[in-house]
Design a protein around this motif. Structure first.
Motif, PDB file in Angstrom:
ATOM      1  N   LYS A  57      49.952   1.429 -11.734  1.00  0.00           N
ATOM      2  CA  LYS A  57      49.250   2.607 -11.398  1.00  0.00           C
ATOM      3  C   LYS A  57      47.917   2.181 -10.966  1.00  0.00           C
ATOM      4  CE  LYS A  57      48.463   5.188 -15.004  1.00  0.00           C
ATOM      5  NZ  LYS A  57      48.445   6.305 -16.047  1.00  0.00           N
ATOM      6  N   VAL A  58      47.404   2.579  -9.780  1.00  0.00           N
ATOM      7  CA  VAL A  58      46.388   2.005  -9.237  1.00  0.00           C
ATOM      8  C   VAL A  58      45.331   3.243  -9.013  1.00  0.00           C
ATOM      9  CG1 VAL A  58      44.910   0.864  -7.575  1.00  0.00           C
ATOM     10  CG2 VAL A  58      47.188   0.368  -8.333  1.00  0.00           C
ATOM     11  N   ARG A  59      44.099   3.320  -9.595  1.00  0.00           N
ATOM     12  CA  ARG A  59      43.207   4.565  -9.273  1.00  0.00           C
ATOM     13  C   ARG A  59      42.016   3.853  -8.726  1.00  0.00           C
ATOM     14  NH1 ARG A  59      45.710   4.573 -14.018  1.00  0.00           N
ATOM     15  NH2 ARG A  59      44.048   3.691 -15.170  1.00  0.00           N
ATOM     16  N   TRP A  60      41.454   4.715  -7.694  1.00  0.00           N
ATOM     17  CA  TRP A  60      40.111   4.051  -7.274  1.00  0.00           C
ATOM     18  C   TRP A  60      39.178   5.322  -7.127  1.00  0.00           C
ATOM     19  CZ3 TRP A  60      38.527   4.855  -1.972  1.00  0.00           C
ATOM     20  CH2 TRP A  60      39.542   5.554  -1.145  1.00  0.00           C
ATOM     21  N   GLY A  61      37.949   4.971  -6.940  1.00  0.00           N
ATOM     22  CA  GLY A  61      36.947   6.197  -6.702  1.00  0.00           C
ATOM     23  C   GLY A  61      35.862   5.571  -6.099  1.00  0.00           C
ATOM     24  N   PHE A  62      35.242   6.304  -5.305  1.00  0.00           N
ATOM     25  CA  PHE A  62      34.210   6.100  -4.274  1.00  0.00           C
ATOM     26  C   PHE A  62      33.191   6.852  -4.273  1.00  0.00           C
ATOM     27  CE2 PHE A  62      32.535   6.072  -0.093  1.00  0.00           C
ATOM     28  CZ  PHE A  62      31.998   4.865   0.030  1.00  0.00           C
ATOM     29  N   GLY A  63      31.980   6.567  -3.923  1.00  0.00           N
ATOM     30  CA  GLY A  63      30.837   7.589  -3.596  1.00  0.00           C
ATOM     31  C   GLY A  63      29.653   7.044  -2.780  1.00  0.00           C
ATOM     32  N   GLY A  64      28.962   7.565  -2.318  1.00  0.00           N
ATOM     33  CA  GLY A  64      28.414   7.151  -1.296  1.00  0.00           C
ATOM     34  C   GLY A  64      27.276   8.341  -0.648  1.00  0.00           C
ATOM     35  N   GLY A  65      26.299   7.855   0.002  1.00  0.00           N
ATOM     36  CA  GLY A  65      25.314   9.089   0.528  1.00  0.00           C
ATOM     37  C   GLY A  65      24.212   8.071   1.526  1.00  0.00           C
ATOM     38  N   ALA A  66      23.594   9.156   2.245  1.00  0.00           N
ATOM     39  CA  ALA A  66      22.729   8.509   3.126  1.00  0.00           C
ATOM     40  C   ALA A  66      21.552   9.725   3.265  1.00  0.00           C
ATOM     41  CB  ALA A  66      23.139   8.231   4.428  1.00  0.00           C
ATOM     42  N   GLY A  67      20.295   9.225   3.588  1.00  0.00           N
ATOM     43  CA  GLY A  67      19.373  10.122   3.787  1.00  0.00           C
ATOM     44  C   GLY A  67      18.414   9.613   4.983  1.00  0.00           C
ATOM     45  N   ARG A  68      17.681  10.618   5.528  1.00  0.00           N
ATOM     46  CA  ARG A  68      16.644  10.310   6.262  1.00  0.00           C
ATOM     47  C   ARG A  68      15.470  11.318   5.979  1.00  0.00           C
ATOM     48  NH1 ARG A  68      17.195  10.175  12.904  1.00  0.00           N
ATOM     49  NH2 ARG A  68      15.173   9.513  13.177  1.00  0.00           N
ATOM     50  N   GLY A  69      14.289  10.612   6.158  1.00  0.00           N
ATOM     51  CA  GLY A  69      13.067  11.695   5.768  1.00  0.00           C
ATOM     52  C   GLY A  69      11.905  11.393   6.540  1.00  0.00           C
ATOM     53  N   ILE A  70      11.089  12.553   6.683  1.00  0.00           N
ATOM     54  CA  ILE A  70       9.702  12.309   7.353  1.00  0.00           C
ATOM     55  C   ILE A  70       8.597  12.617   6.647  1.00  0.00           C
ATOM     56  CG2 ILE A  70       8.286  13.038   9.502  1.00  0.00           C
ATOM     57  CD1 ILE A  70      11.120  13.884  10.792  1.00  0.00           C
ATOM     58  N   ASP A  71       7.662  11.333   6.576  1.00  0.00           N
ATOM     59  CA  ASP A  71       6.605  11.710   5.767  1.00  0.00           C
ATOM     60  C   ASP A  71       5.576  12.414   6.402  1.00  0.00           C
ATOM     61  OD1 ASP A  71       4.663  11.597   3.662  1.00  0.00           O
ATOM     62  OD2 ASP A  71       4.141   9.359   3.867  1.00  0.00           O
TER      63      ASP A  71
END
Length: 139
Positions: A57-71
């Motif tokens: 039984k193989v389980r996998w999880g993943f999370g990720g994200g990205a962002g961009r901003g202007i000061d």
């Protein structure tokens, strides 16, 4: 106020369609490729006309994200961006398939550690029951 909303919407659209989205997809695909029983337990073994195929039984999880901003506070309106991702794979043996003389038989591997949550839940339920009975008898 509407300028801020427009800026936020523009940044969100750029982040969703930018290179960071393909980065997250590449990481997810790479982790998914390695989430298999063969990656953990090896390939099927063939000896003396008997083939043994590991089953997991193989389980996998993943999370990720990205962002961009202007000061907006600085004079030049610095732009910053970043991305990150993480994931994990967990495999546990379930059994094996034995193939011999054209017949396949599945043999389950019993895992005593799988019973631990059940035993703990039973002990907790018993404790609650005894505690409730003690209150009834005192009251």
């Amino acid at each position: 106020m509407t300028d801020d909303l427009a800026r936020v919407l523009r940044e969100a659209q750029e982040a969703a369609s930018g290179a960071s989205a393909s980065f997250v997809e590449r990481i997810a695909a790479r982790i998914g490729l390695h989430a298999s029983a063969a990656a953990v337990f090896g390939d099927p073994v063939d000896r003396d006309g008997v083939t043994v195929v590991p089953v997991a039984k193989v389980r996998w999880g993943f999370g990720g994200g990205a962002g961009r901003g202007i000061d907006d506070d600085g004079d030049e309106g610095d732009i910053g961006e970043g991305s990150g991702a993480g994931g994990g794979v967990m495999a546990s043996p379930v059994g094996y398939i034995e193939i011999q003389d054209g017949q396949a038989t599945f043999h389950r591997i019993k895992d005593p550690a799988a019973l631990v949550p059940l035993v703990l839940a039973g002990a907790f339920a018993g404790w609650l029951t005894l505690r409730g009975l003690a209150k009834l008898l005192r009251g």
